[in-house]
Design a protein around this motif. Structure first.
Motif, mmCIF file in Angstrom:
data_model
loop_
_atom_site.group_PDB
_atom_site.id
_atom_site.type_symbol
_atom_site.label_atom_id
_atom_site.label_comp_id
_atom_site.label_asym_id
_atom_site.label_seq_id
_atom_site.Cartn_x
_atom_site.Cartn_y
_atom_site.Cartn_z
ATOM 1 N N GLY A 6 30.862 35.148 13.985
ATOM 2 C CA GLY A 6 32.135 34.464 14.103
ATOM 3 C C GLY A 6 32.906 34.854 15.346
ATOM 4 O O GLY A 6 33.789 34.157 15.768
ATOM 5 N N GLY A 7 32.565 35.965 15.927
ATOM 6 C CA GLY A 7 33.231 36.352 17.150
ATOM 7 C C GLY A 7 32.387 35.988 18.353
ATOM 8 O O GLY A 7 31.172 36.079 18.320
ATOM 9 N N VAL A 8 33.043 35.591 19.437
ATOM 10 C CA VAL A 8 32.264 35.122 20.594
ATOM 11 C C VAL A 8 31.371 36.212 21.157
ATOM 12 O O VAL A 8 30.351 35.931 21.757
ATOM 13 C CB VAL A 8 33.181 34.587 21.713
ATOM 14 N N SER A 9 31.747 37.460 20.977
ATOM 15 C CA SER A 9 30.970 38.518 21.606
ATOM 16 C C SER A 9 29.591 38.664 20.989
ATOM 17 O O SER A 9 28.715 39.279 21.570
ATOM 18 C CB SER A 9 31.705 39.856 21.511
ATOM 19 N N TYR A 10 29.368 38.041 19.852
ATOM 20 C CA TYR A 10 28.077 38.187 19.200
ATOM 21 C C TYR A 10 27.060 37.150 19.641
ATOM 22 O O TYR A 10 25.869 37.296 19.426
ATOM 23 C CB TYR A 10 28.235 38.101 17.679
ATOM 24 N N GLY A 11 27.512 36.094 20.229
ATOM 25 C CA GLY A 11 26.579 35.017 20.542
ATOM 26 C C GLY A 11 26.144 34.322 19.269
ATOM 27 O O GLY A 11 26.655 34.588 18.180
ATOM 28 N N TYR A 12 25.212 33.438 19.414
ATOM 29 C CA TYR A 12 24.739 32.658 18.288
ATOM 30 C C TYR A 12 23.233 32.822 18.168
ATOM 31 O O TYR A 12 22.529 32.892 19.165
ATOM 32 C CB TYR A 12 25.088 31.171 18.475
ATOM 33 N N THR A 13 22.762 32.868 16.942
ATOM 34 C CA THR A 13 21.332 32.921 16.686
ATOM 35 C C THR A 13 20.890 31.548 16.202
ATOM 36 O O THR A 13 21.469 31.013 15.243
ATOM 37 C CB THR A 13 20.994 33.977 15.628
#
Lengths: 114, 114
Positions: free
Chosen positions: B97-104
């Protein structure tokens, strides 16, 4: 409003030579920027991300990208191309406001010539 | 699970039939996106779910397309009365949910309408 422009739809390099995949963005606010890679018949894989820390970001497989606010660019580079780098690369901008808006570039196909 | 799981991996359907595509995000990921990738096109945003908030449906191309996410986990994308132009790879992505994690991203469902 935000947008992402990948300037080249196709890039062809010889094995062992440098790779440059260009990406420019526009965003009303400071964005988070990502590069994803998609190998043939595979899902998308995160290469690297910029989220307002260091402007030079190192990713997997020897790739790196530099966030240049003055040029609104986030170009992807690699010093020496490998045959396994042949894939499609997507530049992505994420604006985290009330909703997270994710915008993809149209992709750059990288061909590596032996 | 370890990654984002999509099913089926391939679906061939006759024009006019309804199809359901399923996405199992990574456990605990609150954000879930659906995209589609048509031949020769970039990634097209379809719909975005974030926690219990109302989804952002602004990318759905017509009222034949709908999606739901039950219990904040599994999501189903439904296409009614399929048309040949619906043929594409449908990708699901999830994030903490946070942008710092990126998306899988999942590996996608390849839909072919004949």
């Amino acid at each position: 409003a935000q947008s992402v422009t990948q300037l080249d739809s196709h890039v062809s390099v010889s094995e062992g030579t440098p790779v440059l995949l260009r990406c420019n963005y526009s965003s009303s606010y400071s964005p988070s920027l990502f590069w994803y890679v998609q190998h043939p018949n595979k899902g998308l894989q995160l290469l690297l991300k910029y989220t307002s820390a260091a402007t030079l970001v190192k990713g997997i497989n020897g790739f790196e990208a530099e966030f240049k606010k003055s040029e609104t660019s986030f170009h992807l580079t690699k010093p020496s191309a490998h045959m396994s780098d042949a894939a499609e690369y997507f530049c992505v901008v994420i604006y985290s406001g009330g909703y997270q808006k994710v915008t993809f570039g149209t992709g750059t196909k990288l061909q590596v010539i032996p | 699970g370890a990654g984002v799981s999509q099913s089926p991996s391939n679906k061939v359907t006759e024009k006019g039939k309804d199809v359901e595509l399923r996405c199992d995000p990574i456990s605990g990921h609150t954000a879930l996106y659906w995209y589609r990738q048509s031949l020769g096109q970039g990634l097209e945003f379809l719909i975005y779910f974030q926690g219990n908030s109302a989804p952002d449906k602004s990318g759905l191309p017509s009222d034949r397309f709908s999606a739901e996410r039950t219990g904040g986990s599994v999501s189903t994308l439904t296409i009614q009365r399929t048309q040949q132009e619906d043929s594409a790879v449908y990708l699901c992505a999830s994030s903490l949910g946070g942008v710092s994690y990126g998306y899988t991203f999942g590996s996608g469902t390849r839909l072919t309408v004949v």
